[in-house]
Design a protein around this motif. Structure first.
Motif, PDB file in Angstrom:
ATOM      1  N   VAL A  10       0.864  -1.180   0.000  1.00 25.66           N
ATOM      2  CA  VAL A  10       0.000   0.000   0.000  1.00 25.66           C
ATOM      3  C   VAL A  10       0.900   1.229   0.000  1.00 25.66           C
ATOM      4  CG1 VAL A  10      -1.775   1.298   1.229  1.00 25.66           C
ATOM      5  CG2 VAL A  10      -1.868  -1.206   1.184  1.00 25.66           C
ATOM      6  N   VAL A  11       0.887   1.953  -1.106  1.00 21.55           N
ATOM      7  CA  VAL A  11       1.719   3.146  -1.271  1.00 21.55           C
ATOM      8  C   VAL A  11       0.825   4.371  -1.130  1.00 21.55           C
ATOM      9  CG1 VAL A  11       3.266   4.406  -2.810  1.00 21.55           C
ATOM     10  CG2 VAL A  11       3.258   1.901  -2.831  1.00 21.55           C
ATOM     11  N   ALA A  12       1.191   5.272  -0.227  1.00 19.85           N
ATOM     12  CA  ALA A  12       0.375   6.464   0.020  1.00 19.85           C
ATOM     13  C   ALA A  12       1.283   7.610   0.434  1.00 19.85           C
ATOM     14  CB  ALA A  12      -0.656   6.180   1.113  1.00 19.85           C
ATOM     15  N   ALA A  16      -1.072  10.015   5.230  1.00 24.72           N
ATOM     16  CA  ALA A  16      -2.411   9.862   4.644  1.00 24.72           C
ATOM     17  C   ALA A  16      -3.252   8.918   5.500  1.00 24.72           C
ATOM     18  CB  ALA A  16      -2.308   9.333   3.217  1.00 24.72           C
ATOM     19  N   GLY A  19      -4.737   5.824   3.714  1.00 27.54           N
ATOM     20  CA  GLY A  19      -3.753   4.762   3.524  1.00 27.54           C
ATOM     21  C   GLY A  19      -3.683   3.848   4.733  1.00 27.54           C
ATOM     22  N   SER A  23      -4.786  -0.138   4.713  1.00 29.56           N
ATOM     23  CA  SER A  23      -3.814  -1.142   5.149  1.00 29.56           C
ATOM     24  C   SER A  23      -4.386  -2.001   6.273  1.00 29.56           C
ATOM     25  CB  SER A  23      -2.524  -0.461   5.630  1.00 29.56           C
ATOM     26  OG  SER A  23      -1.880   0.195   4.567  1.00 29.56           O
ATOM     27  N   ASP A  35       3.408  -1.468   4.190  1.00 31.24           N
ATOM     28  CA  ASP A  35       3.044  -0.049   4.161  1.00 31.24           C
ATOM     29  C   ASP A  35       4.225   0.780   3.691  1.00 31.24           C
ATOM     30  OD1 ASP A  35       0.424   0.825   4.811  1.00 31.24           O
ATOM     31  OD2 ASP A  35       0.673  -0.029   6.802  1.00 31.24           O
ATOM     32  N   ARG A  37       5.119   4.854   2.734  1.00 30.85           N
ATOM     33  CA  ARG A  37       4.676   6.249   2.697  1.00 30.85           C
ATOM     34  C   ARG A  37       5.756   7.072   1.996  1.00 30.85           C
ATOM     35  NH1 ARG A  37       0.965   3.807   3.398  1.00 30.85           N
ATOM     36  NH2 ARG A  37      -0.422   3.650   5.191  1.00 30.85           N
ATOM     37  N   LEU A  52      -2.136   1.965  -4.817  1.00 30.21           N
ATOM     38  CA  LEU A  52      -1.510   3.287  -4.825  1.00 30.21           C
ATOM     39  C   LEU A  52      -2.562   4.350  -4.526  1.00 30.21           C
ATOM     40  CD1 LEU A  52       0.798   5.293  -5.442  1.00 30.21           C
ATOM     41  CD2 LEU A  52       0.209   5.075  -7.868  1.00 30.21           C
ATOM     42  N   LEU A  53      -2.427   5.019  -3.383  1.00 31.12           N
ATOM     43  CA  LEU A  53      -3.314   6.126  -3.034  1.00 31.12           C
ATOM     44  C   LEU A  53      -2.613   7.422  -3.417  1.00 31.12           C
ATOM     45  CD1 LEU A  53      -3.722   3.760  -0.640  1.00 31.12           C
ATOM     46  CD2 LEU A  53      -5.534   5.357  -0.057  1.00 31.12           C
ATOM     47  N   ASP A  56      -3.127  13.221  -0.803  1.00 28.58           N
ATOM     48  CA  ASP A  56      -2.936  13.421   0.627  1.00 28.58           C
ATOM     49  C   ASP A  56      -4.281  13.783   1.262  1.00 28.58           C
ATOM     50  OD1 ASP A  56      -3.457  16.097   0.058  1.00 28.58           O
ATOM     51  OD2 ASP A  56      -1.371  16.734   0.255  1.00 28.58           O
ATOM     52  N   GLN A  99     -11.965   6.914  -4.309  1.00 27.43           N
ATOM     53  CA  GLN A  99     -11.720   6.897  -2.870  1.00 27.43           C
ATOM     54  C   GLN A  99     -12.877   7.482  -2.070  1.00 27.43           C
ATOM     55  OE1 GLN A  99      -8.186   9.353  -2.429  1.00 27.43           O
ATOM     56  NE2 GLN A  99      -9.412  11.037  -1.629  1.00 27.43           N
TER      57      GLN A  99
END
Length: 230
Positions: A10-12, A16, A19, A23, A35, A37, A52-53, A56, A99
């Motif tokens: 999970v990329v954020a 965030a 995110g 997760s 996780d 960031r 991918l989020l 912000d 989202q």
């Protein structure tokens, strides 16, 4: 687009809250979550099993994605505010999800894109997760009207100083409300309290739809009951 070995990254953006909520929800559903960031996503990060989020907590697309990289193993979560970026990511093969839906809707949609984890979580873990969710629901129900208002603002990314100004409260009073919220939700930080609110899959003010309502889950049957067209 299955994730190898049940792993998902999970990329954020840093800090965030969505995110953290995604997760936590994926972990509860049996995924092994990594996780990350970052403000810049590397090619190595985006190779397989990635959520991918882009945005912000203010709604700005802040995660930079390398150009000309195929994204067939990537599920992008963003809003219409990132329309320009999303058009490019779609052309490169990414799956795109909105989202601005309840977590109860978003997480299963992410899983459908990724494919199910290869091993279901043990029954004891499922029971523990259910007990935790029940405790969180009880904690949310115990919040006072002011505490719910403060939590709603925290979910929206508003800081304690601004909350005090908006609610005409002193900083000591705001901190007192936040401590009460953390205690009732069993959370160790404001970020964790926000994640609890997201996991509840409803607006903490109680305005989100009830997904057990047959009018929402089965529109055709609901129309038949009303005598209208299906």
């Amino acid at each position: 687009m299955g994730a190898r070995g049940g792993d998902v990254t999970v990329v954020a953006p840093p800090g965030a809250t969505l995110g953290a909520a995604v997760s936590a929800a994926l972990s509860e559903r049996g995924w092994h979550v990594h996780d990350v960031r970052v403000a810049r996503a590397t090619r190595e990060l985006l190779r397989t099993g990635v959520v991918l989020l882009l945005e912000d907590d203010t709604g700005r697309p802040t995660v930079h994605v390398p150009p000309r990289l195929a994204l067939h193993a990537c599920v992008v979560v963003a809003s219409a505010r990132s329309a320009h970026e999303l058009r490019d990511l779609l052309r490169r093969g990414a799956g795109v999800l909105d989202q601005d839906v309840p977590l109860l809707v978003l997480v299963p949609a992410i899983e459908r894109r990724l494919g199910p984890p290869p091993h279901a979580p043990p029954a004891a873990l499922v029971d523990a997760a259910l007990a935790r969710r029940q405790a969180e629901a009880v904690g949310l129900a115990r919040l006072t009207a002011t505490e719910r208002a403060v939590l709603t603002l925290l979910v929206a990314g508003v800081g304690p100083d601004r909350i005090g100004a908006l609610r005409h409260l002193s900083m000591n009073t705001v901190r007192s409300h936040i401590r009460a919220i953390l205690g009732k939700l069993g959370a160790r930080s404001q970020l964790e309290a926000v994640a609890v609110a997201h996991r509840s899959a409803r607006d903490v003010a109680g305005t989100a739809p009830d997904f057990t309502d047959p009018d929402l889950t089965n529109p055709g049957e609901a129309a038949a009951r009303r005598g209208g067209p299906q």
